[in-house]
Design an enzyme around this catalytic site. Structure first.
Site, PDB file in Angstrom:
ATOM      1  N   ILE A   1      84.891 -26.544  51.158  1.00  0.00           N
ATOM      2  CA  ILE A   1      84.836 -25.179  50.611  1.00  0.00           C
ATOM      3  C   ILE A   1      85.992 -24.358  51.194  1.00  0.00           C
ATOM      4  O   ILE A   1      86.113 -24.245  52.415  1.00  0.00           O
ATOM      5  CB  ILE A   1      83.471 -24.532  50.981  1.00  0.00           C
ATOM      6  CG1 ILE A   1      82.328 -25.302  50.295  1.00  0.00           C
ATOM      7  CG2 ILE A   1      83.440 -23.064  50.613  1.00  0.00           C
ATOM      8  CD1 ILE A   1      82.299 -25.208  48.790  1.00  0.00           C
TER       9      ILE A   1
ATOM     10  N   HIS B   1      73.281 -32.463  54.278  1.00  0.00           N
ATOM     11  CA  HIS B   1      74.020 -33.654  54.685  1.00  0.00           C
ATOM     12  C   HIS B   1      73.014 -34.781  54.939  1.00  0.00           C
ATOM     13  O   HIS B   1      71.997 -34.560  55.595  1.00  0.00           O
ATOM     14  CB  HIS B   1      74.837 -33.370  55.949  1.00  0.00           C
ATOM     15  CG  HIS B   1      75.738 -34.500  56.298  1.00  0.00           C
ATOM     16  ND1 HIS B   1      76.923 -34.725  55.621  1.00  0.00           N
ATOM     17  CD2 HIS B   1      75.611 -35.509  57.192  1.00  0.00           C
ATOM     18  CE1 HIS B   1      77.491 -35.820  56.097  1.00  0.00           C
ATOM     19  NE2 HIS B   1      76.718 -36.311  57.053  1.00  0.00           N
TER      20      HIS B   1
ATOM     21  N   ASN C   1      69.144 -33.944  43.435  1.00  0.00           N
ATOM     22  CA  ASN C   1      68.672 -32.786  44.217  1.00  0.00           C
ATOM     23  C   ASN C   1      68.703 -31.514  43.379  1.00  0.00           C
ATOM     24  O   ASN C   1      67.798 -30.684  43.480  1.00  0.00           O
ATOM     25  CB  ASN C   1      69.523 -32.599  45.477  1.00  0.00           C
ATOM     26  CG  ASN C   1      69.022 -33.442  46.632  1.00  0.00           C
ATOM     27  OD1 ASN C   1      68.002 -33.126  47.244  1.00  0.00           O
ATOM     28  ND2 ASN C   1      69.724 -34.531  46.911  1.00  0.00           N
TER      29      ASN C   1
END
Ligand code: GAR
Length: 189
Positions: A88, A104, A14
């Site tokens: 995070i 996701h 990606n």
């Protein structure tokens, strides 16, 4: 010029797709790629793509302000988690409100949460004989996969599908929609 910083933990397909999408756009630059795995394939991709790739460890990420400070110097308009598997820390979310997004590989709220990443998600979709799955792009808060949804896209799943073929369908959706969604977010505010 809008600036993106990408986080990734593994292959980084990606990341590569996003970098290539924006490489001829003079209004967008990928300021860097950060990874928590020193041997992640995404670092090789960064070399080939001529993008700064930076590795950090758990201590630097969670116990010091080192990574946060580096991130601030990169002045991102958007921080993009593209296959990043650590949670995070709150201080990142507080420092960059509504500027951190994640992709996701399922239709959240289904198949989200701790341990639900990559092939684990596709295996669970297969085990439960789902007839569809997809992607969710969402804002990041301090809980796994719980920030507000920005975009979803679906694909069908048949009995013949394997976790690998489901993963391939989901990746196709990611490649098609993730860069465009990033672009939209960068220029709509
Ligand atoms: C992607 O499918 C992404 O949605 C998923 O990891 C894959 C990374 O692939 N992310 C998660 O599972 C996060 N919970 P890539 O490294 O080839 O881009």
């Amino acid at each position: 010029m809008k600036r993106i910083v990408l986080f990734a933990s593994g292959s980084g397909s990606n990341v590569e797709n996003i970098v290539r999408y924006f490489q001829d756009n003079p209004k967008v630059m990928v300021a860097g790629v950060l990874t928590n795995k020193s041997d992640a394939k995404v670092l090789d991709r960064c070399d080939h793509l001529n993008i700064n790739g930076l590795f950090f460890n758990r201590h630097a990420f969670s116990k010091t302000d080192c990574v946060l400070d580096i991130l601030k110097t990169m002045r991102p308009d958007l921080i993009v988690l593209a296959g990043f598997l650590w949670k995070i820390p709150k201080k990142f979310v507080a420092a960059f409100p509504n500027k951190i997004i994640n992709i996701h590989p399922a239709l959240l709220p289904k198949y989200g949460g701790k341990g639900m990443y990559g092939m684990h998600v596709h295996q669970a979709v297969k085990n439960n004989e789902e007839t569809e799955t997809g992607i969710t792009i969402h804002y990041v808060n301090e809980h796994y996969d719980e920030g507000g949804a920005i975009f979803q896209a679906k694909t069908g799943v048949s009995q013949k599908d394997t976790p690998e073929s489901i993963a391939a369908k989901v990746h196709d959706l990611e490649y098609k929609h993730f860069p465009k969604t990033i672009e939209k977010l960068l220029f709509e505010s």
